[in-house]
Write an enzyme that holds these catalytic residues in place. Structure first.
Site, short mmCIF file in Angstrom:
data_model
loop_
_atom_site.label_atom_id
_atom_site.label_comp_id
_atom_site.label_asym_id
_atom_site.label_seq_id
_atom_site.Cartn_x
_atom_site.Cartn_y
_atom_site.Cartn_z
N GLY A 198 0.83 -1.21 0.00
CA GLY A 198 0.00 0.00 0.00
C GLY A 198 0.87 1.26 0.00
O GLY A 198 0.56 2.25 -0.68
N ASP A 199 1.96 1.23 0.75
CA ASP A 199 2.87 2.38 0.79
C ASP A 199 3.49 2.61 -0.59
O ASP A 199 3.74 3.75 -1.00
CB ASP A 199 3.99 2.13 1.81
CG ASP A 199 3.44 1.72 3.17
OD1 ASP A 199 2.31 2.11 3.48
OD2 ASP A 199 4.15 0.99 3.89
N1 LIG Z 1 -2.51 -10.52 -4.79
C1 LIG Z 1 -2.03 -9.41 -5.38
N2 LIG Z 1 -1.76 -9.42 -6.70
C2 LIG Z 1 -1.30 -8.32 -7.33
N3 LIG Z 1 -1.08 -7.14 -6.70
C3 LIG Z 1 -1.33 -7.07 -5.37
C4 LIG Z 1 -1.82 -8.19 -4.64
N4 LIG Z 1 -1.96 -7.81 -3.35
C5 LIG Z 1 -1.60 -6.51 -3.28
N5 LIG Z 1 -1.22 -6.05 -4.49
C6 LIG Z 1 -0.76 -4.70 -4.85
O1 LIG Z 1 -0.56 -3.95 -3.67
C7 LIG Z 1 -1.46 -2.83 -3.63
C8 LIG Z 1 -1.86 -2.54 -2.21
O2 LIG Z 1 -2.41 -3.69 -1.62
P1 LIG Z 1 -3.56 -3.62 -0.50
O3 LIG Z 1 -3.52 -4.93 0.21
O4 LIG Z 1 -4.83 -3.23 -1.13
O5 LIG Z 1 -3.12 -2.38 0.40
P2 LIG Z 1 -2.48 -2.27 1.86
O6 LIG Z 1 -1.07 -2.81 1.73
O7 LIG Z 1 -2.52 -0.80 2.14
O8 LIG Z 1 -3.35 -3.08 2.77
C9 LIG Z 1 -2.59 -3.20 -4.57
O9 LIG Z 1 -3.22 -2.05 -5.11
C10 LIG Z 1 -1.83 -3.99 -5.66
O10 LIG Z 1 -1.19 -3.09 -6.55
O1 LIG Z 2 1.81 2.27 11.67
P1 LIG Z 2 1.12 0.93 11.58
O2 LIG Z 2 -0.31 1.05 11.20
O3 LIG Z 2 1.33 0.10 12.83
O4 LIG Z 2 1.78 0.13 10.41
C1 LIG Z 2 3.16 -0.07 10.33
C2 LIG Z 2 3.46 -1.19 9.43
O5 LIG Z 2 2.93 -0.88 8.16
C3 LIG Z 2 3.91 -1.01 7.17
O6 LIG Z 2 4.35 0.29 6.89
C4 LIG Z 2 3.36 -1.72 5.97
O7 LIG Z 2 2.18 -1.07 5.52
P2 LIG Z 2 1.31 -1.60 4.31
O8 LIG Z 2 1.51 -3.10 4.23
O9 LIG Z 2 -0.10 -1.19 4.64
O10 LIG Z 2 1.80 -0.90 3.10
C5 LIG Z 2 5.03 -1.80 7.79
O11 LIG Z 2 6.28 -1.45 7.26
C6 LIG Z 2 4.91 -1.47 9.25
O12 LIG Z 2 5.31 -2.55 10.02
#
Ligand SMILES: Nc1ncnc2c1ncn2[C@@H]1O[C@H](COP(=O)(O)OP(=O)(O)O)[C@@H](O)[C@H]1O
Ligand SMILES: O=P(O)(O)OC[C@H]1O[C@](O)(COP(=O)(O)O)[C@@H](O)[C@@H]1O
Length: 308
Positions: free
Chosen positions: A248-249
């Site tokens: 997500g980041d």
């Molecule tokens: N199974 C997957 N296949 C392809 N891309 C993925 C998959 N899971 C995550 N991603 C990529 O990572 C991005 C962020 O994932 P997501 O899980 O929605 O966000 P977060 O990490 O903030 O929870 C998605 O928009 C996509 O680009």
């Molecule tokens: O500040 P929070 O919500 O505890 O999340 C921190 C965690 O989120 C992350 O930044 C990962 O975030 P995402 O998987 O949502 O992109 C990790 O590097 C870190 O451990």
């Protein structure tokens, strides 16, 4: 310049265990330590794609030193506020499934808080600030709202990636972008978001409440970009998910890095999604060439029912 703020950084300790058994001794198959925290992840990806940025936030102790050395070796610019207690360690357990145990984080004093605010108050209209991640327990819970308001008044573009009810207080101050995933968006409205159409419906509510752009990521199921007039969807590339921490980041970094260079919101959305998937498909965060290799697989479409 793009500034990222990580109030509660972490060392992300990635541990792989085969055939994990509760109540017995398990041995690691593999382990890795990376700097973590959402703003820091955004900074690392921005640096890899050649977008000038500086990481702000709180850092302390031996864990903080590890993060600073790691970032220095990657040429990520930083201006952290140093604190007395150790930066937290977040455990990311891979057992065929992904289980995360995130630490609470250290105490931040009033003096630390004021030092960071003073740095943020120096930003000006050509700057972008990315506020990402959880707010530490010892911190004013409305911090993101306070900063969004102060920055928006000075014309600084504000990007917010956090979850919880405080997001609703942030949107009224017109942030440039917010990026909830579909679970976080659903939690805000106490609903389950299952389809791209549901995501667009609730993203529009955030636009009506004041956000200028909303990206809703839905992991492997695609993503939605809602602007003040249009709705776009993106299909995500297919691939083998290795470690989705920081995906997500990476979406935020890819989007804001590309938008800052091109002012083109669709190209930025496409680049953001490719960056998210490139990270999901690798152990660490994505590299520029990995993002660009996935770009042809990201298809953006405009949805027809747009809001006025
Ligand atoms: N199974 C997957 N296949 C392809 N891309 C993925 C998959 N899971 C995550 N991603 C990529 O990572 C991005 C962020 O994932 P997501 O899980 O929605 O966000 P977060 O990490 O903030 O929870 C998605 O928009 C996509 O680009
Ligand atoms: O500040 P929070 O919500 O505890 O999340 C921190 C965690 O989120 C992350 O930044 C990962 O975030 P995402 O998987 O949502 O992109 C990790 O590097 C870190 O451990």
């Amino acid at each position: 310049m793009i500034y990222t703020v990580t109030l509660n950084p972490s060392i992300d300790y990635i541990v792989e265990v085969e055939d994990f058994q509760i109540n017995s001794l398990n041995r690691m198959k593999q382990e890795a330590k990376f700097p973590g925290g959402k703003g820091i992840n955004v900074s690392r990806v921005l640096s890899r794609i050649g977008s000038g940025n500086k990481a702000l936030g709180f850092i302390g102790g031996f864990t903080g030193s590890f993060i600073e050395s790691f970032l220095q070796a990657e040429n990520v610019h930083m201006d952290f506020t140093h604190i007395a207690e150790d930066t937290r360690i977040n455990i990311k357990l891979k057992t065929g499934k992904e289980t995360e145990i995130n630490g609470l984080g250290p105490k931040i004093t009033e003096e630390n808080y004021q030092e960071l605010l003073a740095k943020i108050d120096r930003l000006a209209s050509q700057d972008t600030i990315v506020l990402a991640g959880s707010v530490p327990p010892s911190f004013p819970p409305n911090f993101y709202e306070t900063v969004t308001k102060r920055c928006a008044q000075r014309g600084v573009k504000v990007v917010v990636d956090t979850s919880g009810p405080s997001l609703m207080d942030v949107v009224k101050h017109r942030p440039f972008l917010i990026k909830p995933n579909h679970h976080e968006l659903g939690d805000l409205f106490s609903v389950e978001i299952e389809t791209v159409k549901d995501a667009a419906f609730y993203a529009k509510k955030l636009i009506e409440a004041g956000a200028r752009n909303v990206i809703v990521s839905m992991a492997g199921e695609g993503a939605v970009l809602q602007t003040e007039g249009k709705t776009y969807t993106a299909g995500v590339p297919r691939g083998n998910v290795v470690n989705s921490v920081g995906a997500g980041d990476s979406v935020v970094a890819g989007f804001i890095g590309k938008y800052t260079k091109t002012n083109d919101i669709i190209q930025a959305f496409k680049y953001g999604i490719a960056a998210g998937s490139a990270t999901a498909f690798s152990t660490d965060l994505c590299q520029k060439q990995e993002i660009e290799a996935l770009l042809p697989q990201v298809h953006i479409q405009q949805l027809e029912e747009d809001i006025k």
